[in-house]
Write a protein that holds these residues in place. Structure first.
Motif, PDB file in Angstrom:
ATOM      1  N   GLN A   1     -43.146  51.439  53.511  1.00 12.41           N
ATOM      2  CA  GLN A   1     -42.778  50.179  54.149  1.00 12.41           C
ATOM      3  C   GLN A   1     -43.990  49.324  54.519  1.00 12.41           C
ATOM      4  OE1 GLN A   1     -39.618  49.240  54.491  1.00 12.41           O
ATOM      5  NE2 GLN A   1     -38.950  51.137  53.522  1.00 12.41           N
ATOM      6  N   LYS A   2     -45.136  49.621  53.940  1.00 15.87           N
ATOM      7  CA  LYS A   2     -46.389  48.947  54.304  1.00 15.87           C
ATOM      8  C   LYS A   2     -46.278  47.425  54.217  1.00 15.87           C
ATOM      9  CE  LYS A   2     -51.128  48.335  52.564  1.00 15.87           C
ATOM     10  NZ  LYS A   2     -50.868  47.047  51.884  1.00 15.87           N
ATOM     11  N   HIS A   3     -45.719  46.904  53.162  1.00 12.30           N
ATOM     12  CA  HIS A   3     -45.644  45.451  52.990  1.00 12.30           C
ATOM     13  C   HIS A   3     -44.808  44.823  54.106  1.00 12.30           C
ATOM     14  CE1 HIS A   3     -45.486  41.531  51.046  1.00 12.30           C
ATOM     15  NE2 HIS A   3     -44.173  41.549  51.175  1.00 12.30           N
ATOM     16  N   TRP A   4     -43.665  45.411  54.410  1.00 13.52           N
ATOM     17  CA  TRP A   4     -42.790  44.885  55.459  1.00 13.52           C
ATOM     18  C   TRP A   4     -43.505  44.927  56.808  1.00 13.52           C
ATOM     19  CZ3 TRP A   4     -40.731  46.793  60.006  1.00 13.52           C
ATOM     20  CH2 TRP A   4     -39.678  46.061  60.575  1.00 13.52           C
TER      21      TRP A   4
ATOM     22  N   LYS B   1     -45.846  54.291  54.864  1.00 12.30           N
ATOM     23  CA  LYS B   1     -46.631  53.822  53.719  1.00 12.30           C
ATOM     24  C   LYS B   1     -45.743  53.088  52.716  1.00 12.30           C
ATOM     25  CE  LYS B   1     -50.340  57.262  54.006  1.00 12.30           C
ATOM     26  NZ  LYS B   1     -51.016  58.412  53.361  1.00 12.30           N
TER      27      LYS B   1
ATOM     28  N   ALA C   1     -53.171  52.586  54.118  1.00 12.74           N
ATOM     29  CA  ALA C   1     -53.908  52.341  52.870  1.00 12.74           C
ATOM     30  C   ALA C   1     -55.385  52.317  53.244  1.00 12.74           C
ATOM     31  CB  ALA C   1     -53.477  51.018  52.238  1.00 12.74           C
TER      32      ALA C   1
ATOM     33  N   THR D   1     -46.851  45.080  57.551  1.00  7.68           N
ATOM     34  CA  THR D   1     -48.000  44.176  57.672  1.00  7.68           C
ATOM     35  C   THR D   1     -47.564  42.718  57.731  1.00  7.68           C
ATOM     36  OG1 THR D   1     -48.269  44.229  55.246  1.00  7.68           O
ATOM     37  CG2 THR D   1     -49.594  45.776  56.555  1.00  7.68           C
ATOM     38  N   LYS D   2     -46.487  42.391  57.035  1.00  2.26           N
ATOM     39  CA  LYS D   2     -45.976  41.019  57.083  1.00  2.26           C
ATOM     40  C   LYS D   2     -45.504  40.674  58.481  1.00  2.26           C
ATOM     41  CE  LYS D   2     -42.587  37.946  54.896  1.00  2.26           C
ATOM     42  NZ  LYS D   2     -41.496  37.858  53.874  1.00  2.26           N
ATOM     43  N   ARG D   3     -44.783  41.605  59.131  1.00  2.00           N
ATOM     44  CA  ARG D   3     -44.263  41.346  60.478  1.00  2.00           C
ATOM     45  C   ARG D   3     -45.390  41.313  61.506  1.00  2.00           C
ATOM     46  NH1 ARG D   3     -40.918  40.834  57.242  1.00  2.00           N
ATOM     47  NH2 ARG D   3     -38.646  40.970  57.455  1.00  2.00           N
TER      48      ARG D   3
ATOM     49  N   CYS E   1     -55.933  49.394  55.404  1.00  2.00           N
ATOM     50  CA  CYS E   1     -54.804  49.020  56.260  1.00  2.00           C
ATOM     51  C   CYS E   1     -54.544  50.092  57.321  1.00  2.00           C
ATOM     52  CB  CYS E   1     -53.545  48.812  55.417  1.00  2.00           C
ATOM     53  SG  CYS E   1     -52.076  48.396  56.376  1.00  2.00           S
TER      54      CYS E   1
ATOM     55  N   THR F   1     -48.493  40.479  60.964  1.00  2.00           N
ATOM     56  CA  THR F   1     -49.242  39.243  60.740  1.00  2.00           C
ATOM     57  C   THR F   1     -48.541  38.061  61.388  1.00  2.00           C
ATOM     58  OG1 THR F   1     -50.159  40.067  58.654  1.00  2.00           O
ATOM     59  CG2 THR F   1     -50.178  37.678  59.003  1.00  2.00           C
TER      60      THR F   1
END
Length: 235
Positions: free
Chosen positions: A62-65, A60, A13, A67-69, A16, A71
């Motif tokens: 799976q971006k949320h998954w 892209k 992103a 970045t969460k991992r 990101c 972090t």
């Protein structure tokens, strides 16, 4: 593209960018990804015929998954003076005693380390590996005796993505990092590997046996989902 030891920084992103390790495979049937805790990067297995451009599109999605991992990894326990790390699920503060001669020892809610500061991380790691062999060995033997499922051998290893495994020869492997997890989580993961002595798969019969061996399955799975990555990245 050939395998590379240096992660590529891939833009998912405008704000990101994530490090990605490409792993081309002629055997893989589908694209898969996992988080590499040691390198704090996304490891992507690329089956033949799939381009990296196609893989990036999947990343892209799976971006949320991802970045969460990643972090969560940044919050991984660090073996440094003043930091707090869990031992058997209980927090212990690292205290440096540079002039002491006792190596590493536990004193109430503290993990004490002697010697030069640059060796603290290695000394704690070595201490936890030894502690893991003792604690996990005791817990495995206790559960094996109750269940009647007896492994041929226990190996304690340093793994980056797996808590444990069971071979067809009956050898069970457990990650030393598991000694940092709470009792219920350890109980579940040991039961999981013991169940593989009877069922070398994850069919319904396997899960029924797991639930017979431990009452902690769902609690432990939820705990690992939220905290597992951080422990795997502890250093």
């Amino acid at each position: 593209m050939p395998p590379t030891q240096t992660p590529d920084l891939i833009q998912l992103a405008p704000d990101c960018h994530v490090p990605v390790i490409w792993k081309p495979s002629n055997r893989a049937r589908r694209l898969s990804l996992r988080i590499d805790p040691r390198r704090q990067a996304v490891s992507v297995t690329l089956p033949s015929g799939l381009s990296t451009a196609q893989a990036v599109q999947f990343l892209k999605i799976q971006k949320h998954w991802i970045t969460k991992r990643l972090t969560a990894l940044q919050q991984a326990p660090a073996f440094l003076p003043g930091r707090t790390i869990p031992i058997e699920g209980k927090p212990h503060t690292i205290v440096h005693h540079p002039t002491a001669r006792s190596g590493v020892w536990i004193e109430e809610n503290q993990i004490c380390v002697s010697g030069a500061e640059e060796f603290i991380s290695r000394r704690i790691t070595d201490f936890l590996k030894k502690h893991a062999r003792q604690i996990l060995g005791q817990e495995l033997r206790a559960q094996a005796q109750i269940s009647g499922l007896c492994p041929t051998r226990l190996d304690i290893r340093d793994t980056s993505s797996r808590w444990g495994s069971c071979s067809s020869s009956g050898r069970i492997m457990l990650s030393w990092r598991l000694v940092m997890a709470p009792t219920a989580v350890r109980h579940y993961l040991i039961a999981h590997e013991l169940a593989h002595l009877r069922h070398m798969n994850h069919a319904p019969a396997f899960w029924r046996l797991v639930d017979q061996l431990t009452p902690h399955r769902h609690h432990a799975e939820a705990w690992l989902k939220h905290h597992g990555s951080a422990l795997l990245g502890a250093h």
